[in-house]
Design an enzyme around this catalytic site. Structure first.
Site, PDB file in Angstrom:
ATOM      1  N   ARG A  89      10.302   0.513  90.691  1.00 23.34           N
ATOM      2  CA  ARG A  89       9.040   1.212  90.455  1.00 23.34           C
ATOM      3  C   ARG A  89       8.886   1.375  88.960  1.00 23.34           C
ATOM      4  O   ARG A  89       9.663   2.068  88.306  1.00 23.34           O
ATOM      5  CB  ARG A  89       9.047   2.575  91.141  1.00 23.34           C
ATOM      6  CG  ARG A  89       7.748   3.360  90.967  1.00 23.34           C
ATOM      7  CD  ARG A  89       6.631   2.736  91.781  1.00 23.34           C
ATOM      8  NE  ARG A  89       5.401   3.519  91.692  1.00 23.34           N
ATOM      9  CZ  ARG A  89       4.321   3.152  90.995  1.00 23.34           C
ATOM     10  NH1 ARG A  89       4.325   2.010  90.327  1.00 23.34           N
ATOM     11  NH2 ARG A  89       3.234   3.904  91.000  1.00 23.34           N
ATOM     12  N   GLY A  90       7.879   0.719  88.384  1.00 30.64           N
ATOM     13  CA  GLY A  90       7.765   0.629  86.938  1.00 30.64           C
ATOM     14  C   GLY A  90       7.728   1.955  86.212  1.00 30.64           C
ATOM     15  O   GLY A  90       8.429   2.158  85.227  1.00 30.64           O
ATOM     16  N   ASP A  93       8.950   4.715  86.932  1.00 36.41           N
ATOM     17  CA  ASP A  93      10.199   5.481  87.019  1.00 36.41           C
ATOM     18  C   ASP A  93      11.279   4.941  86.088  1.00 36.41           C
ATOM     19  O   ASP A  93      11.983   5.725  85.428  1.00 36.41           O
ATOM     20  CB  ASP A  93      10.731   5.459  88.459  1.00 36.41           C
ATOM     21  CG  ASP A  93       9.925   6.349  89.389  1.00 36.41           C
ATOM     22  OD1 ASP A  93       9.028   7.053  88.892  1.00 36.41           O
ATOM     23  OD2 ASP A  93      10.197   6.322  90.602  1.00 36.41           O
ATOM     24  N   THR A  94      11.447   3.622  86.058  1.00 32.34           N
ATOM     25  CA  THR A  94      12.660   3.080  85.409  1.00 32.34           C
ATOM     26  C   THR A  94      12.414   1.905  84.481  1.00 32.34           C
ATOM     27  O   THR A  94      13.363   1.377  83.907  1.00 32.34           O
ATOM     28  CB  THR A  94      13.666   2.629  86.490  1.00 32.34           C
ATOM     29  OG1 THR A  94      13.114   1.527  87.222  1.00 32.34           O
ATOM     30  CG2 THR A  94      14.019   3.747  87.453  1.00 32.34           C
ATOM     31  N   GLY A 136      -1.606   0.162  95.114  1.00 30.29           N
ATOM     32  CA  GLY A 136      -2.317  -0.537  96.159  1.00 30.29           C
ATOM     33  C   GLY A 136      -2.507  -2.008  95.901  1.00 30.29           C
ATOM     34  O   GLY A 136      -2.909  -2.750  96.779  1.00 30.29           O
ATOM     35  N   GLU A 192       7.515  -5.817  98.492  1.00 29.79           N
ATOM     36  CA  GLU A 192       8.659  -6.548  97.946  1.00 29.79           C
ATOM     37  C   GLU A 192       9.900  -6.308  98.800  1.00 29.79           C
ATOM     38  O   GLU A 192      10.659  -7.235  99.108  1.00 29.79           O
ATOM     39  CB  GLU A 192       8.943  -6.104  96.503  1.00 29.79           C
ATOM     40  CG  GLU A 192       8.034  -6.698  95.460  1.00 29.79           C
ATOM     41  CD  GLU A 192       8.419  -6.251  94.064  1.00 29.79           C
ATOM     42  OE1 GLU A 192       9.513  -5.675  93.889  1.00 29.79           O
ATOM     43  OE2 GLU A 192       7.627  -6.482  93.126  1.00 29.79           O
TER      44      GLU A 192
END
Length: 1004
Positions: free
Chosen positions: A19-20, A22-23, A52, A86
């Site tokens: 998740r971009g 977040d990390t 989305g 994914e």
């Protein structure tokens, strides 16, 4: 979904799913760059998708083309539709392509995914509301995927250091990538369906141990199929072993023991593991693998003894293990009680045509105007992959006339005998290539490639080119750098040699069948036609050595288990290889001048001396005179400049080694073990290529040579049981040394201070050096130290006072043994050593269980920092599921004391086992001998693996640790008792105790 073998042509090593927000700019970025630094080809998507937004086709292709997917689950991972899509795609590839999936739980608990609590529950509820009218099943698929991912082994980052966490992940990924898959086949045609069939029979999702047998005729493709299955599923197991050519290897002397050692070495990732004999090997397999989920392939078995020695019973292996056996004999599988068997069938016409076309035309279909000829060839091959491969490779690039000729030859073969079909390919070889093929078939199948190359090149056969041609034509193959050929091809080669002179073996070029050789030698029927002899008698028998004088062109001579009636007066000067254990004469023939000889093995022989003066052997590389009890001296070797290995071990009469041996530039191995009367080595060593120096058991050797220049390749020195008093200061020139064994050197009094300059030394064994009083400072990378029974030892620089016991000096140690070192170990040192054992140790963790700390010393109690102790040999606790998946550092301890009235113990074993929810997850055993007082054994385990056995369905999990002492021989009384035991756990990367409420005493 059928397995596509194109999946092994991975475009990327690793796909990173995350998740971009977040990390991306923290953990994931650090992990990506760490992987790049190791040369790992990793895919990372830098595009920030809106909530989305659907994942692009390029992302889907990247997932499909990646060998490993690393999923970084973070707090907001489930809020992203693209992340969840994914995840579903990744798990699909796991099932369909054999992709390895490794989850990382970044500041979230795996329990949140499995139970779908916290932020995951909130996000999924929002998705259900959003997709209520469109595709509610989409959210159901996401939930199932999250649950499935939570059950996979991975890593959980809590409050630990992120850099170390990244390092552990990279190390594990490197381990996975370095596990090189088998080369299944040059053109794997028709494998998808049978591979799926075998996977279905294996039922990989079920518990218990399952065995599947695969049977069929020779050349049908059993080995190719099982290699494909192995490549596809082996990563799902804690350890795996593929035992190839079991029938061939087991027929060799000590072959079953060799196979047992290979099995253990592959599963446990330990090199050079030795079991000694078959019965001990069985016990080792049962003891070491009973708690491991393993995959074992036993390929080409033909006897029940093989199966009983390697995979005797399902109870030998841990839950989830799978055993695959291939054989030509279905009844063997029935006799071994294999309930699930699969018969390999011939290829269908379409698959047969495709496989043949790949070899004949380099494409999946015949060339124009060759369709009819191809069909004719297929009629003779009858769907047998071996025949299709060999015929296709032979006809590749040939014109129509040659195709028609080949078809005509096949038409004449009665009953389409496979021998005649395969021989067509042999007939198309050049003479030199034929000679190489026949030498391998008759003498060298299963031998090391480099060894065979050395012999063949000395015979003026250009082996590099020959090997290439034979592999291109599918007549030989390479496995683990050994030369192999299908046994049908080997039989074809031997039949070709038989046909040189069907009625008179003495007129053939090569002899290998013992009855033929006995006839030729004892009837004096040898001729100059004979170029090679390989005689391995099943029972000792007598041969006439004089018959060798008739063989002037002999270049290969291998004789085993034979007695000779007379002295050997003649050996051919054309010999390149002599392998004759038990050679009967006291010396080599006086007129023997084999200028091209490269390998000479006369172990267990009657030889007294090799030659007098200097003799020219410029090509000689390998020499072995092991166990020659009459040999007294190693002669002048100055004219043997290319010698690489000299093995003269167990020669009881050997007194001296010539000074010239100390200057052999190309010598790699010098083995003089157990030469009990050897007292003189060269005064100086200038051996720049030497890697192994083996002097164990040379009990009269008092002086070690001076080292006159850097010997950077020498890695191991064995000096156990020698009479040396000291090592020279010049050992500092042994700049590459890793292991130094000086145990039982009872005259050793001094070690030089230059010892600390050996930067690569990791193992130092000084046990039973009873006169050693002082130990200097050791090199910084020493990991294994044993000074047990050094009863005179009073001073060790690193322990000279409590203030000197510092982490910088001892942090690298993984194993320290101070058994019966009472003059060295006092109460203060005990406390400092055990505290350091708790606080220090290697930082790296691994995915699998391993013991990374072992300490034994005189003491009478468990250290106070052990939170859980018992006097009855068992500790029972309950552990909370919040520890699920966390890296753990476990400490186990036992106090062993003498039986009442005993002054010393005999040999015994102390064992501990760890059970989680009544399933054994780990065990360790140590053997002790002759303790003269109470001792403490501390064991430190650092792993993530154990904590994945905690069950997230229930909060509390049962943990039991059991200790016991047992005899190692029924003839010896133990005389030792277990006084008490202890267990302690740390569960974050810093090594501090977790919240005490996560562990409690069992409430029954």
């Amino acid at each position: 979904m059928a397995l596509s073998f194109e999946s092994y042509k991975w475009k990327y090593d690793v796909f990173l799913s995350f998740r971009g927000v977040d990390t991306r700019r923290s953990f994931t970025s650090h992990l990506y760059h760490a992987l790049c630094q190791k040369g790992v080809n990793s895919f990372i998507d830098y595009k920030e998708l809106e909530k989305g937004e659907q994942i692009s086709p390029s992302i889907l292709r990247a997932i499909e083309g990646s060998r490993i997917s690393v999923i970084i689950f973070s707090e907001n991972y489930a809020s992203s539709v693209s992340c969840l899509d994914e995840l579903v795609k990744i798990l699909e590839c796991k099932d369909s392509k054999g992709q390895l999936v490794l989850p990382v739980f970044y500041n979230v608990n795996p329990f949140q995914l499995r139970g779908q609590h916290g932020s995951f529950a909130e996000c999924l509820a929002k998705h259900e509301e959003k997709f209520r009218d469109d595709d509610i099943n989409k959210v159901k698929r996401w939930r199932e995927a999250l649950y499935q991912a939570s059950t996979l082994y991975g890593w959980h980052l809590g409050d630990g250091q992120e850099s170390k966490f990244v390092q552990r992940i990279v190390e594990e990924i490197m381990n996975k990538l370095n596990r090189i898959p088998f080369n299944v086949a040059k053109h794997p045609v028709g494998l998808d369906s049978p591979t799926e069939d075998i996977k279905s029979l294996l039922d990989l999702g079920s518990d218990g141990v399952r065995t599947v047998g695969i049977y069929g005729i020779g050349g049908i493709g059993k080995t190719t199929l099982v290699k494909a299955v192995y490549n596809h599923i082996s990563h799902q197991f804690e350890g795996s072993a593929f035992l190839a050519n079991v029938s061939e290897i087991s027929n060799q002397r000590h072959g079953l023991v060799q196979l047992q050692e290979s099995l253990l070495s592959e599963v446990l990732s330990r090199r050079d593991l030795k079991v000694g004999n078959k019965d001990r090997g069985i016990n080792w397999i049962k003891d070491r693998l009973c708690c491991k989920k393993v995959l074992i392939v036993v390929d080409d078995s033909d006897s029940l003894e093989q199966l009983e020695s390697l995979v005797g019973d399902c109870s030998w292996f841990g839950s989830g293990s799978r055993i695959i056996i291939t054989t030509r004999d279905e009844h063997l599988l029935i006799a071994h009680n294999v309930e699930t068997n699969y018969k390999v069938k011939e290829l269908s016409h379409d698959h047969a045509l495709e496989l043949f076309s790949w070899f004949a035309f380099k494409k999946p279909c015949p060339a124009s105007n060759y369709e009819g000829l191809s069909s004719q060839i297929l009629n003779y091959a009858k769907g047998l992959p071996l025949a299709l491969t060999v015929l296709g490779a032979y006809l590749c690039g040939r014109g129509k006339a040659e195709w028609i000729s080949a078809s005509a030859k096949l038409k004449k073969i009665p009953n389409k005998q496979i021998y005649e079909i395969l021989k067509i390919s042999f007939d198309g070889l050049e003479e030199e290539e034929k000679a190489i093929f026949l030498d391998i078939a008759c003498f060298f199948k299963g031998e090391d490639k480099e060894y065979v190359k050395m012999i063949l090149d000395a015979c003026d056969l250009h082996s590099d080119n020959g090997f290439g041609v034979l592999m291109d034509k599918s007549l030989i193959n390479m496995q683990l750098n050994k030369l192999w050929m299908h046994d049908l091809l080997q039989e074809m080669g031997k039949e070709i040699v038989r046909q040189e002179s069907p009625g008179e073996p003495g007129k053939r070029s090569r002899l290998w069948f013992h009855e033929d050789i006995l006839h030729v030698l004892n009837q004096n029927m040898g001729t100059n036609n004979i170029e090679g002899i390989k005689l391995d008698l099943p029972e000792p028998d007598t041969i006439n050595g004089k018959a060798l004088s008739n063989m002037k062109r002999l270049r290969v001579l291998m004789i085993s288990n034979a007695r000779v009636t007379d002295e050997i007066q003649y050996l051919s000067d054309e010999l390149r290889l002599i392998d004759w254990p038990g050679y009967p004469s006291s010396t080599l023939p006086p007129n023997f001048h084999p200028r091209r000889l490269v390998s000479l093995n006369m172990s267990h022989s009657h030889i007294k001396y090799l030659w007098k003066g200097a003799k020219i052997f410029r090509d000689l590389k390998l020499v072995s005179f092991s166990c020659c009890e009459y040999l007294t001296e190693i002669p002048d070797m100055s004219m043997v400049p290319n010698l690489e290995s000299l093995s003269i071990d167990n020669c009881k009469s050997l007194i001296r080694v010539n000074e010239s041996v100390g200057s052999l530039d190309k010598l790699v191995t010098l083995n003089l073990m157990f030469c009990s009367n050897l007292n003189t080595l060269p005064n100086r060593f200038k051996l720049k290529s030497l890697r192994n120096l083996l002097l164990t058991g040379c009990s009269k050797l008092r002086k070690f040579p001076e080292i006159v220049e850097n010997m950077e390749h020498l890695e191991e020195i064995l000096l156990q049981g020698t009479a040396i008093k000291e090592l020279p200061h010049s050992i500092e020139y042994l700049v590459g040394i890793k292991s130094l064994f000086l145990d039982s050197c009872q005259n050793l009094e001094h070690l030089p201070s230059s010892l600390q300059k050996l930067q690569y030394l990791t193992t130092l064994n000084l046990s039973y050096c009873s006169k050693l009083r002082e130990l200097p400072k050791l090199p910084p990378n020493t990991k294994f130290l044993d000074i047990s029974d050094c009863r005179s030892l009073e001073s060790f620089t690193m322990l000279s006072s409590p203030s000197n016991v510092i982490a910088e000096d001892l942090s690298s140690f993984q194993q320290m043994r101070f058994i019966n070192c009472h003059k060295l170990i006092n109460e203060q040192v005990q406390v400092h050593l055990t505290n350091l054992f708790y606080n220090e140790g290697p930082d790296s963790d691994t995915y699998l269980v391993f013991v990374n700390g072992d300490l034994v010393l005189p003491a009478s109690k468990i250290p106070d920092w052990f939170h859980h102790q018992s006097t009855n040999g068992s500790i029972t606790l309950e552990m909370a599921s919040i520890l699920y998946g966390k890296p753990a550092k476990l400490f186990l301890g036992a106090v062993i004391e003498l039986e009442k009235g005993a002054s010393t113990t005999s040999m015994f074993a102390c064992t501990y086992e760890i059970f989680i929810n009544d399933q054994k997850v780990f065990g360790q055993q140590r053997t002790f001998e002759a303790l003269d007082s109470s001792h403490v054994w501390l064991s430190r385990i650092k792993c993530s693996h154990l904590m994945w056995h905690l069950n997230n369905v229930r909060y509390w999990n049962h943990l039991r640790v059991s200790f016991w002492i047992s005899e190692v021989s029924s003839k010896v009384k133990v005389r030792a008792v277990l006084k008490n035991c202890g267990f302690h756990i740390c569960c974050n990367q810093e090594g501090y105790m977790v919240d005490p409420t996560a562990i409690r005493n069992s409430i029954g």
